[in-house]
Design a protein around this motif. Structure first.
Motif, PDB file in Angstrom:
ATOM      1  N   PHE A   1       0.845  -1.196   0.000  1.00 30.66           N
ATOM      2  CA  PHE A   1       0.000   0.000   0.000  1.00 30.66           C
ATOM      3  C   PHE A   1       0.880   1.246   0.000  1.00 30.66           C
ATOM      4  N   TYR A   2       0.283   2.363  -0.375  1.00 28.98           N
ATOM      5  CA  TYR A   2       0.915   3.663  -0.177  1.00 28.98           C
ATOM      6  C   TYR A   2       0.553   4.164   1.212  1.00 28.98           C
ATOM      7  N   LEU A   3       1.466   4.866   1.832  1.00 25.53           N
ATOM      8  CA  LEU A   3       1.198   5.385   3.177  1.00 25.53           C
ATOM      9  C   LEU A   3      -0.017   6.304   3.160  1.00 25.53           C
ATOM     10  N   ARG A   4      -0.168   7.082   2.106  1.00 24.85           N
ATOM     11  CA  ARG A   4      -1.287   8.023   2.032  1.00 24.85           C
ATOM     12  C   ARG A   4      -2.645   7.320   2.051  1.00 24.85           C
ATOM     13  N   ASP A   5      -2.666   6.029   1.681  1.00 22.27           N
ATOM     14  CA  ASP A   5      -3.931   5.281   1.644  1.00 22.27           C
ATOM     15  C   ASP A   5      -4.369   4.784   3.014  1.00 22.27           C
ATOM     16  N   ILE A   6      -3.466   4.786   3.987  1.00 19.14           N
ATOM     17  CA  ILE A   6      -3.811   4.237   5.306  1.00 19.14           C
ATOM     18  C   ILE A   6      -3.792   5.294   6.407  1.00 19.14           C
TER      19      ILE A   6
ATOM     20  N   CYS B   1     -11.790  14.491  12.194  1.00 17.72           N
ATOM     21  CA  CYS B   1     -11.118  15.138  11.081  1.00 17.72           C
ATOM     22  C   CYS B   1     -10.507  14.104  10.144  1.00 17.72           C
ATOM     23  N   ARG B   2     -10.105  14.574   8.967  1.00 14.98           N
ATOM     24  CA  ARG B   2      -9.375  13.744   8.012  1.00 14.98           C
ATOM     25  C   ARG B   2      -8.583  14.661   7.077  1.00 14.98           C
ATOM     26  N   ASP B   3      -7.633  14.080   6.354  1.00 14.86           N
ATOM     27  CA  ASP B   3      -6.851  14.875   5.417  1.00 14.86           C
ATOM     28  C   ASP B   3      -7.760  15.433   4.326  1.00 14.86           C
ATOM     29  N   MET B   4      -7.660  16.728   4.062  1.00 15.75           N
ATOM     30  CA  MET B   4      -8.573  17.382   3.132  1.00 15.75           C
ATOM     31  C   MET B   4      -8.222  17.108   1.673  1.00 15.75           C
ATOM     32  N   LEU B   5      -6.958  16.915   1.375  1.00 13.22           N
ATOM     33  CA  LEU B   5      -6.529  16.775  -0.013  1.00 13.22           C
ATOM     34  C   LEU B   5      -6.545  15.330  -0.501  1.00 13.22           C
ATOM     35  N   LEU B   6      -6.215  14.387   0.385  1.00 10.15           N
ATOM     36  CA  LEU B   6      -6.114  12.986  -0.029  1.00 10.15           C
ATOM     37  C   LEU B   6      -7.323  12.157   0.368  1.00 10.15           C
ATOM     38  N   LEU B   7      -8.269  12.764   1.051  1.00 15.24           N
ATOM     39  CA  LEU B   7      -9.481  12.057   1.484  1.00 15.24           C
ATOM     40  C   LEU B   7      -9.127  10.774   2.230  1.00 15.24           C
ATOM     41  N   SER B   8      -8.347  10.937   3.272  1.00 14.45           N
ATOM     42  CA  SER B   8      -7.951   9.800   4.105  1.00 14.45           C
ATOM     43  C   SER B   8      -9.137   9.320   4.940  1.00 14.45           C
ATOM     44  N   GLN B   9      -8.892   8.331   5.783  1.00 12.47           N
ATOM     45  CA  GLN B   9      -9.929   7.852   6.699  1.00 12.47           C
ATOM     46  C   GLN B   9     -10.239   8.936   7.731  1.00 12.47           C
ATOM     47  N   TRP B  10     -11.498   8.947   8.198  1.00 10.48           N
ATOM     48  CA  TRP B  10     -11.857   9.851   9.285  1.00 10.48           C
ATOM     49  C   TRP B  10     -11.179   9.384  10.566  1.00 10.48           C
ATOM     50  N   SER B  11     -10.802  10.339  11.391  1.00 11.00           N
ATOM     51  CA  SER B  11     -10.299  10.003  12.718  1.00 11.00           C
ATOM     52  C   SER B  11     -11.445   9.479  13.575  1.00 11.00           C
ATOM     53  N   GLU B  12     -11.119   8.986  14.750  1.00 12.44           N
ATOM     54  CA  GLU B  12     -12.166   8.632  15.702  1.00 12.44           C
ATOM     55  C   GLU B  12     -12.822   9.913  16.213  1.00 12.44           C
ATOM     56  N   TRP B  13     -14.080   9.822  16.615  1.00 13.02           N
ATOM     57  CA  TRP B  13     -14.748  10.977  17.213  1.00 13.02           C
ATOM     58  C   TRP B  13     -14.084  11.333  18.536  1.00 13.02           C
TER      59      TRP B  13
END
Length: 380
Positions: free
Chosen positions: A234-239, A319-331
């Protein structure tokens, strides 16, 4: 001294034309009676150390053995005894006991080497080699099921792009009992599970440059009989999955009214890389309406502050990364919103009650004073 006791187990299953195995139970090392006490003690200590390394029961294989060999079913595997002795004997320990290895169609002996032919499950176990002075070496032989196993996925997440933070991975299975992972791309060392079952893997990804090469995580698992190997790329940006952000309530306007406005400020988690303008985050807020318990959600991208209107009892953000659309953080944990307007109304009611009581008391005192005055005038 003789340290071996043997008996035949008639219930043990064997393949056709295979020799009848014997279960061997040993209770001490063999010593030459002509050796002096210091030599005997040295041999005994060496024997104890090797036994501690080799006799871990196959039924309790909870860790990766230091030495092991694998082979697919039906193949041949050669084991080598690391010793300077020219001649050794072999034994195999499995869940049923210890078996003495003799020359047969399925086990070929040659000096310090043992070749297991047409590997089957009943040949799996901990192989030990012995000389005239005692135990010399050991090797676990396991059945390779890497091609057969399915559904053993490794799951990994990273809180940030920075290489200062390690990748967190999980990997479990009911079929296997011990696991380990390594970052093969960066030639990392094998990592075992922590107490809570999580693997922490270091990496060398540069968060400020384009990620051109995928990470490759290699996993190995063993059980009492079997071995399995798998890869996860995987790419790091994907996880990337940010840690939960920091939240604070800045101001509350029009407290207690239906037009109450709450200004909330959300700051990135401490593990998130800087500058924040280069690694912007998208935020999501969830809040509960006070009078009916309804949950509402709102998202925003620009800035760290957001204003929420209405009577709200509690709120939380992620929150999550705005540009790469990463996974959401925990609430984040729920944060209660104080209802100070209600408290003010309650205070006003209490004040009115106290004021009413004072007025009634004053009226009674005035009436009593007037009655006393007219009473005096009449008597006069």
């Amino acid at each position: 001294m003789c340290g071996i006791k043997a008996r035949t187990d008639p219930t043990r299953e064997h393949r056709t034309h295979r020799r009848q195995s014997h279960l061997i139970f040993f209770f001490c090392a063999e010593f030459d009676v002509r050796q002096n006490n210091s030599t005997k003690m040295g041999l005994l200590m060496r024997f104890i150390v090797l036994v501690c390394l080799s006799i871990t029961r196959m039924s309790a294989l909870k860790f990766f053995p230091e030495k092991f060999e694998i082979g697919e079913k039906g193949t041949s595997v050669t084991l080598t005894c690391k010793t300077n002795k020219d001649s050794v004997t072999w034994k195999r320990e499995d869940a049923l006991g210890i078996v003495d290895i003799v020359e047969s169609d399925y086990e070929k002996l040659s000096g310090r080497h043992l070749t297991v032919i047409d590997l089957q499950k009943d040949q799996i176990g901990n192989y030990t080699c012995w000389s005239d002075t005692g135990l010399e070496d050991y090797t676990y032989l396991l059945l390779d099921k890497s091609k057969e196993a399915t559904g053993f996925n490794i799951n990994c997440t990273a809180e940030t792009f920075s290489c200062s933070e390690r990748i967190k991975c999980t990997w479990t299975s009911d079929e296997f009992t011990a696991f380990r992972l390594r970052n093969t791309r960066d030639d990392g060392d094998w990592v075992s599970q922590s107490v809570d079952g999580v693997f922490f893997l270091p990496h060398s990804t540069n968060s400020y440059s384009e990620e051109s090469e995928r990470l490759l995580i290699t996993g190995e698992a063993v059980s009492t009989c079997c071995y399995m190997k798998t890869d996860y790329s995987f790419y790091l940006r994907d996880i990337v999955k940010p840690d939960d952000p920091n939240i604070s309530i800045c101001t509350v306007k029009n407290k207690g009214s239906d037009k109450q406005i709450i200004e909330v400020e959300v700051m990135p988690p401490s593990s998130w890389p800087q500058p924040y303008s280069f690694f912007p985050l998208k935020h999501q807020i969830q809040y509960q309406i006070r009078h009916n318990g309804e949950l509402k959600t709102k998202e925003w991208e620009e800035g760290s502050k957001i204003a929420v209107e209405g009577q709200i009892s509690k709120l939380r953000v992620r929150c999550r990364d705005m540009l790469l659309l990463s996974q959401w953080s925990e609430w984040t944990t729920w944060k209660n919103v104080p209802n100070k307007g209600k408290r003010n109304r309650t205070k006003n009611k209490v004040a009115k009650k106290k004021s009413g009581k004072k007025n009634k008391t004053k009226k009674k005192e005035e009436k009593s004073r007037v009655n006393r005055h007219w009473g005096k005038r009449i008597n006069f």
